[in-house]
Design an enzyme around this catalytic site. Structure first.
Site, short mmCIF file in Angstrom:
data_model
loop_
_atom_site.label_atom_id
_atom_site.label_comp_id
_atom_site.label_asym_id
_atom_site.label_seq_id
_atom_site.Cartn_x
_atom_site.Cartn_y
_atom_site.Cartn_z
N ARG A 92 3.24 6.27 -3.55
CA ARG A 92 2.49 7.53 -3.44
C ARG A 92 2.98 8.61 -4.42
O ARG A 92 2.95 9.80 -4.12
CB ARG A 92 2.57 8.09 -2.02
CG ARG A 92 1.90 7.21 -1.00
CD ARG A 92 0.40 7.17 -1.23
NE ARG A 92 -0.26 6.59 -0.09
CZ ARG A 92 -0.55 5.29 0.03
NH1 ARG A 92 -0.25 4.45 -0.95
NH2 ARG A 92 -1.16 4.85 1.10
N CYS A 112 -3.89 9.50 5.99
CA CYS A 112 -2.60 9.26 6.63
C CYS A 112 -1.70 10.46 6.37
O CYS A 112 -1.59 10.92 5.24
CB CYS A 112 -1.95 8.00 6.07
SG CYS A 112 -2.67 6.53 6.80
N GLU A 134 3.00 12.64 3.67
CA GLU A 134 2.35 12.14 2.47
C GLU A 134 1.41 13.22 1.93
O GLU A 134 1.19 13.39 0.74
CB GLU A 134 1.54 10.88 2.81
CG GLU A 134 0.94 10.23 1.58
CD GLU A 134 -0.31 9.44 1.90
OE1 GLU A 134 -1.41 9.94 1.60
OE2 GLU A 134 -0.16 8.33 2.44
N1 EPU Z 1 -0.45 0.77 14.06
C1 EPU Z 1 -0.18 1.04 15.38
N2 EPU Z 1 -0.66 2.20 15.91
C2 EPU Z 1 -1.38 3.08 15.18
C3 EPU Z 1 -1.64 2.81 13.83
C4 EPU Z 1 -1.15 1.65 13.27
O1 EPU Z 1 0.47 0.26 16.06
O2 EPU Z 1 -1.78 4.11 15.74
C5 EPU Z 1 0.02 -0.49 13.48
C6 EPU Z 1 -1.17 -1.40 13.13
O3 EPU Z 1 -1.57 -2.15 14.23
C7 EPU Z 1 -0.60 -2.25 12.04
C8 EPU Z 1 0.41 -1.32 11.34
O4 EPU Z 1 0.66 -0.25 12.24
O5 EPU Z 1 0.13 -3.34 12.59
C9 EPU Z 1 -0.13 -0.78 10.01
O6 EPU Z 1 -1.32 -0.05 10.25
P1 EPU Z 1 -2.51 -0.02 9.17
O7 EPU Z 1 -2.89 -1.40 8.85
O8 EPU Z 1 -3.51 0.92 9.68
O9 EPU Z 1 -1.82 0.52 7.85
P2 EPU Z 1 -0.95 1.80 7.61
O10 EPU Z 1 0.34 1.35 7.03
O11 EPU Z 1 -0.89 2.69 8.80
C10 EPU Z 1 -1.71 2.12 5.15
C11 EPU Z 1 -1.98 3.34 4.30
C12 EPU Z 1 -3.41 3.79 4.51
C13 EPU Z 1 -4.36 2.65 4.17
C14 EPU Z 1 -4.02 1.47 5.09
C15 EPU Z 1 -4.90 0.25 4.88
C16 EPU Z 1 0.06 4.67 4.18
C17 EPU Z 1 0.80 5.86 4.69
N3 EPU Z 1 -1.09 4.41 4.74
O12 EPU Z 1 -1.80 2.55 6.50
O13 EPU Z 1 -3.65 4.87 3.62
O14 EPU Z 1 -5.69 3.05 4.35
O15 EPU Z 1 -2.64 1.09 4.86
O16 EPU Z 1 -4.64 -0.34 3.66
O17 EPU Z 1 0.54 4.03 3.23
C18 EPU Z 1 -3.84 7.20 3.25
O18 EPU Z 1 -3.14 7.03 2.27
O19 EPU Z 1 -4.34 8.32 3.53
C19 EPU Z 1 -4.08 6.07 4.11
C20 EPU Z 1 -4.70 6.21 5.26
#
Ligand code: EPU
Length: 316
Positions: free
Chosen positions: A182, A239, A310
Site C-alpha cells: 500500500r 478497508c 490504510e
Molecule cells: N474476515 C473475518 N471477519 C471480517 C472480515 C474478514 O473473519 O469481518 C476474514 C475472512 O473470512 C478471510 C480473511 O479475514 O478469511 C481475509 O478477508 P478478505 O478476504 O475480505 O480480505 P482482506 O485481507 O480483509 C484485502 C484487502 C481488500 C481487498 C480484499 C480482497 C487490505 C487491507 N484489504 O482484504 O482491499 O478488497 O483483500 O482482495 O489489504 C481496500 O484496500 O480498501 C480493500 C478493501
C-alpha cells in the site's frame, strides 16, 4: 478563511466556476465526512493544473492533490490551503504502443480505475482485472500501490510521469520506483528530481493480449465475490486498516475483538466486513476517528498487534 484576498482573486480570475471557497470535503470523500477546504479547485486542463501547482508552490500555499477521495479521511476542521482535483484535467486512457509480448496503455492520474479495467477488457488485454472493484482513480491507485488478493499495481505499472512543484514533468521508470504494501516511494536514485512533493500525472501499464470474453467472465466473478464479502454499497473509505505483515488480517482481528456493529455517533463497524468503517448517516470525522481508536485499542489489548490505518488521514 485562511487565503488572503490576493490569492482568492487570482484563483477566482483564473478558475471561475472551477474554484469554490470553504468547500465541505464531506461532499468529495466516499466516507462523506470532513470539514471545509480553504479552496477546492478542479482544473479543466493540464496547463491549468501545471500553472496552479506552480503558483501554489511559489505563494507558499499548501496543496493536497486528490482523485475521488475514496481513501481519504478529512478531519472536521477541514484542510488549510488548496485541494486540487485531477478528475477533470487528467482523465484520458489510450494505448500507446506495443512491445514483445504485450501492449502499453497510458492512463492519466484522474481517470477512474474501473475505466482502466473496462478499457483493458474491451481491448482484449489481460492484467488489470485484479483491480476490479477498487474505487478511486489511477493516480490514487498508483500512490497507494493498490491491490487485492489477485495482484498489485506493481505487477503492471511500467513508468509514471511526475509533475514537480516548479512545473516540470519527469518520467520515472519502474526500476526507480520502490513498491511496498500500500505504498509507493521514489528510490534515492531519483534524488536529482526537483525539490518538493511531485504529483503523479499518469501511469503506463504493460498488459497482455488475451480473450476479451474470458476476461469479462473473470471480471464478473471477481466483482460478485467482492459484493458478497464487502459493504460496497455504503459510504466508507474501503478497508480502514492495513493488514498486519503476518498473521490474521485486520478484518478478522477486529471481528474476533467482537466489534462488528459497534457504533460511535454515525460511524459504524460493518457487520459484513469488520475492516470497513461505514458512515451510517450523519457521522463526523471525529466519530470515525473515535471508532478507529476503539478498534485499534481493542486489537492491541487482545492480540498485542498494532493496527495501522490504510486510509490517509488529513486536515487540521
Ligand atoms: N474476515 C473475518 N471477519 C471480517 C472480515 C474478514 O473473519 O469481518 C476474514 C475472512 O473470512 C478471510 C480473511 O479475514 O478469511 C481475509 O478477508 P478478505 O478476504 O475480505 O480480505 P482482506 O485481507 O480483509 C484485502 C484487502 C481488500 C481487498 C480484499 C480482497 C487490505 C487491507 N484489504 O482484504 O482491499 O478488497 O483483500 O482482495 O489489504 C481496500 O484496500 O480498501 C480493500 C478493501
Amino acid at each position: 478563511m485562511a487565503l488572503d484576498k490576493t490569492a482568492q482573486k487570482w484563483l477566482e480570475d483564473r478558475f471561475k466556476n472551477d474554484v469554490r471557497f470553504d468547500e465541505p470535503m464531506s461532499r468529495h470523500t466516499s466516507l462523506k465526512v470532513g470539514g471545509p477546504a480553504d479552496a477546492f479547485v478542479t482544473p479543466a486542463t493540464r496547463e491549468d493544473l501545471q500553472r496552479l501547482i506552480q503558483w501554489s508552490a511559489e505563494a507558499g500555499l499548501p496543496f493536497l492533490v486528490i482523485g475521488d477521495g475514496t481513501n481519504l479521511l478529512v478531519k472536521d476542521a477541514g484542510i488549510a490551503g488548496l485541494v486540487i482535483v485531477l478528475t477533470k484535467c487528467l482523465n484520458h486512457i489510450s494505448t500507446t504502443g506495443s512491445r514483445t509480448g504485450g501492449v502499453l496503455v497510458r492512463a492519466m492520474a484522474g481517470a477512474r480505475l474501473h475505466r482502466l479495467c473496462a478499457f483493458a477488457i474491451s481491448a482484449n488485454l489481460k492484467g488489470m482485472n485484479f483491480a476490479l472493484g477498487i474505487p478511486g482513480t489511477v493516480g490514487g491507485a498508483i500512490m497507494m500501490n493498490a491491490g487485492t488478493a489477485h495482484g498489485w499495481i506493481r505487477d503492471v505499472l511500467e513508468e509514471i510521469t511526475l509533475l514537480t512543484p516548479s512545473g516540470e514533468t519527469q518520467t520515472v521508470s519502474k526500476g526507480q520506483l520502490d513498491f511496498s504494501y500500500r505504498k509507493l516511494s521514489l528510490k534515492s536514485s531519483t534524488a536529482n528530481l526537483a525539490p518538493g512533493v511531485p504529483t503523479i500525472m499518469d501511469g503506463q501499464f504493460f498488459l497482455y493480449p488475451s480473450d476479451g470474453q474470458q476476461l469479462q467472465q473473470e471480471a464478473e466473478e471477481i466483482l460478485r465475490k467482492r459484493r458478497e464479502s464487502q459493504p460496497t454499497h455504503l459510504p466508507s473509505a474501503g478497508c480502514f486498516f492495513k493488514n498486519p505483515v503476518s498473521g490474521k488480517p485486520a478484518g478478522e482481528l477486529i471481528d474476533l475483538a467482537g466489534l462488528k456493529g459497534k457504533k460511535i455517533g454515525g460511524a459504524l463497524i460493518s457487520s459484513e466486513h469488520a475492516n470497513f468503517i461505514i458512515n451510517s448517516g450523519g457521522a463526523s470525522a471525529g466519530d470515525v476517528l473515535a471508532l478507529m481508536e476503539t478498534a485499534r485499542t481493542a486489537v492491541l489489548k487482545m492480540f498485542n498487534i498494532e493496527l495501522e490505518p490504510e486510509v490517509r488521514i488529513v486536515g487540521r
